[in-house]
Each structure stands twice: as C-alpha cells, then as structure tokens.
Design an enzyme around this catalytic site. Structure first.
Site, PDB file in Angstrom:
ATOM      1  N   LYS A 115     -32.874  -5.594 -31.374  1.00 12.53           N
ATOM      2  CA  LYS A 115     -31.711  -6.420 -31.057  1.00 12.53           C
ATOM      3  C   LYS A 115     -32.116  -7.697 -30.333  1.00 12.53           C
ATOM      4  O   LYS A 115     -31.549  -8.769 -30.574  1.00 12.53           O
ATOM      5  CB  LYS A 115     -30.715  -5.611 -30.214  1.00 12.53           C
ATOM      6  N   LYS A 198     -28.128   0.811 -44.362  1.00 13.09           N
ATOM      7  CA  LYS A 198     -27.066   1.693 -43.884  1.00 13.09           C
ATOM      8  C   LYS A 198     -25.758   0.915 -43.749  1.00 13.09           C
ATOM      9  O   LYS A 198     -25.764  -0.252 -43.343  1.00 13.09           O
ATOM     10  CB  LYS A 198     -27.476   2.275 -42.525  1.00 13.09           C
ATOM     11  N   LYS A 201     -21.110  -2.148 -39.340  1.00 16.28           N
ATOM     12  CA  LYS A 201     -20.122  -3.202 -39.080  1.00 16.28           C
ATOM     13  C   LYS A 201     -20.755  -4.579 -39.070  1.00 16.28           C
ATOM     14  O   LYS A 201     -20.071  -5.591 -39.189  1.00 16.28           O
ATOM     15  CB  LYS A 201     -19.394  -2.933 -37.766  1.00 16.28           C
TER      16      LYS A 201
END
Length: 336
Positions: A115, A198, A201
């Site tokens: 991230k 995968k 969102k």
C-alpha cells in the site's frame, strides 16, 4: 456441555456496498460458522481511517455494511456484531501492543509495503504502518480461538500470535494464542473484467465488480459482459481459462452445484448459455439480500439500537481482557 470455540473476524466499511467476493469469500462462511462458534464480527471503522475518509460517508457506509452483514445471514442474536470504534478497548490494547512490537517487525508486513508503494512512502500514515498491531489487539481482546481470514492475511495472524506469546512470556498467561482459519481457495472470486485479479472495491473497471446492492439489471449486464476466452469450452481450468473458471466458481457456490456437474450440464453449449443461467442464480441469492438491506436501512434508529446492544456485549468481554492487561503491565488503577 462443551463451550463453542470463540471466533473473530470483520471487514472495513469503506464502500457503499459489499461485493460478490465479500459475500462468497466471507459472509457465507461466517453465516455457517456462527452456528458452530461463539462468533464476534466487527465493522473495522478504525482501520478504515488509516486512509482518508469522508466523515459523513464513513458513518453511512458503516450502517450500510452492518445492514448487509445482517441481510446476508449474520444474526445479531447468535453472533456479536459490533462497530469497532464503539468499544474503546481496541485502541487502548493497541497502544500496549505497539510497545512490544519491533520497528523492523512492523516494517516487514507485506500489505503495508504494497500500500505504501502505491501511495508513496511520504503519503502513507503511521496508522497504516501500525494497523496490523491494532488488528492483533482486535483479535486478542476477545480471546479468539480461530480467525477466518484469506491467505493474504496469514502474515498478520502470525504477528498476532507472536505478540500474544511475547506478552504472555513477559507478563504471565493472559492471551489465548489464536489459530488462522484460512478460507478455501475455491471461495476466492475474481474480477469479471480481469479474472487474474481478485474482485476488489479498488478494481480498475467498475464493470468487473458485482456489488451486493446493484439492481438486478446492472448485475445481469456485468455478468453477460464478463471476460471469457475464444476457446468456447465450458470447463474449469484456473490457469488456462480464468474467466470461465471464475463464472463456474460463482455458479457452483451460489447454486450449490459441484463444478463437475456444471461442466457436464453445459457441455457443448456456449458461454452465453452459462452467463444467462448464472444471472438467474446470482439474482436468486442477492435479490433477497438487497431487499433486506434496504429494509434495514429504512429504519436507521433500530439498526443503531442493534449495533449498540451488540457493542455492549463486546465491551463486556473486551473490558475484562483489557483490565487484566493493564494490571499485568503495572498501570495504576483508578480509585472509585
């Protein structure tokens, strides 16, 4: 009578709707596990603010996520379903665990590195860096025996186990050492437009995500436009035919039909037939969830009451653990 093993899990309320991957990969498993476990499920709103959030949207998304949990079958009378920030012990235990965690140990958490690489190290918050430690506190507060997680969370459960062992060694037996309950690979749902990734969102294309609160027409359009291949055969091959394999997985789970049976049923037929049949299966599952969610959201006062009652239940367990921790680390108790 043997007590049910304690189980703990949750998701961040960081979108208006959960998606099909959340439903199949987590909620259906949780629904079954609440029958065999003393289950605690939470809405991880404190984790959500490790990246910028709009306050009004976060509050609304927390309610919407809670409603979807319940609509998908999480029963607040069987499970303890609560909002993380409504139980102060989460932040309090996280601070104690921060003091037991090495900087290098926290730096090795792969999700933070991923991230931070996307955001840039200067943009990543200290909260994002330490959120695996907050996650460890979440789990240890409830003395959970098992934690249902995806394979990508295994490293965080190992950190939780390490911190519990370290605390117990230094201060005496306090925490139960939790075991990961790794959800089966077959339950992983992939993006309809990019079946190598995968369903998430944060997917690049909204067309690849089936949201639980999408209307039936929108969902049907996304399924009919799902990426397949030029081969034309309806067989399950995750590597060679990821798009078709993904559609078969969704069909198998929601329709409760073995993949081998689906392969036989659709032998000699086209992808259009598979997709049309899948549209009906998905709507049969998600239609009632969508309707019940909207019903719950129409009465936010009652939904808030349910969450408050469950937070009281969670707080009772969490406060007892925190009191033991505070006593063992030597904090001076407040006199009455």
């Amino acid at each position: 009578m043997t007590a049910k093993p304690r189980l703990f899990s949750g998701m961040q309320p960081s979108a208006e709707s959960l998606h099909l991957g959340n439903y199949i990969g987590a909620l259906l498993s949780w629904k079954a596990l609440q029958e065999t476990h003393d289950a605690f499920f939470f809405l991880a709103d404190m984790h959500a603010i490790t990246v910028p959030q709009d306050p009004v949207a976060l509050r609304e998304n927390t309610r919407r996520t809670a409603a979807q949990y319940i609509a998908a079958g999480i029963d607040p009378s069987k499970s303890t379903l609560f909002v993380q920030s409504q139980v102060p012990a989460h932040a309090q235990l996280a601070w104690v665990l921060n003091t037991l965690t090495g900087f290098g140990e926290a730096s090795r958490m792969t999700q933070f590195k991923d991230k931070a690489a996307k955001q840039g190290a200067d943009s990543a918050s200290v909260g994002l860096f330490t959120y695996p430690i907050l996650q460890a506190g979440d789990i240890l507060l409830y003395q959970a025996a098992e934690v249902p997680v995806g394979e990508d969370q295994r490293q965080h459960i190992e950190l939780t186990r390490d911190l519990a062992t370290r605390f117990n060694s230094r201060f005496g037996e306090t925490f139960r050492i939790p075991e990961p309950y790794i959800l089966k690979e077959t339950a992983k749902i992939f993006d309809l437009q990019n079946p190598q990734s995968k369903m998430s969102k944060s997917s690049e294309s909204p067309a690849g995500i089936v949201w639980l609160l999408d209307d039936a027409k929108t969902t049907a359009k996304k399924i009919m436009r799902a990426v397949t291949d030029a081969d034309g055969q309806i067989i399950f091959d995750r590597d060679a035919k990821p798009g078709v394999a993904n559609l078969l997985t969704i069909f198998s789970v929601l329709g409760e039909i073995p993949i081998a049976t689906l392969e036989a049923d659709f032998a000699g037929r086209g992808y259009g037939d598979l997709k049309k049949a899948l549209v009906d299966v998905v709507e049969a599952s998600l239609g009632p969830v969508r309707a019940r969610t909207l019903e719950l959201l129409a009465d936010p006062t009652e939904l808030d009451r349910i969450l408050a009652a469950n937070a009281d239940r969670a707080n009772e367990v969490a406060s007892a653990t925190l009191a033991d921790v505070y006593d063992k680390v030597g904090f001076l108790p407040r006199s009455s």
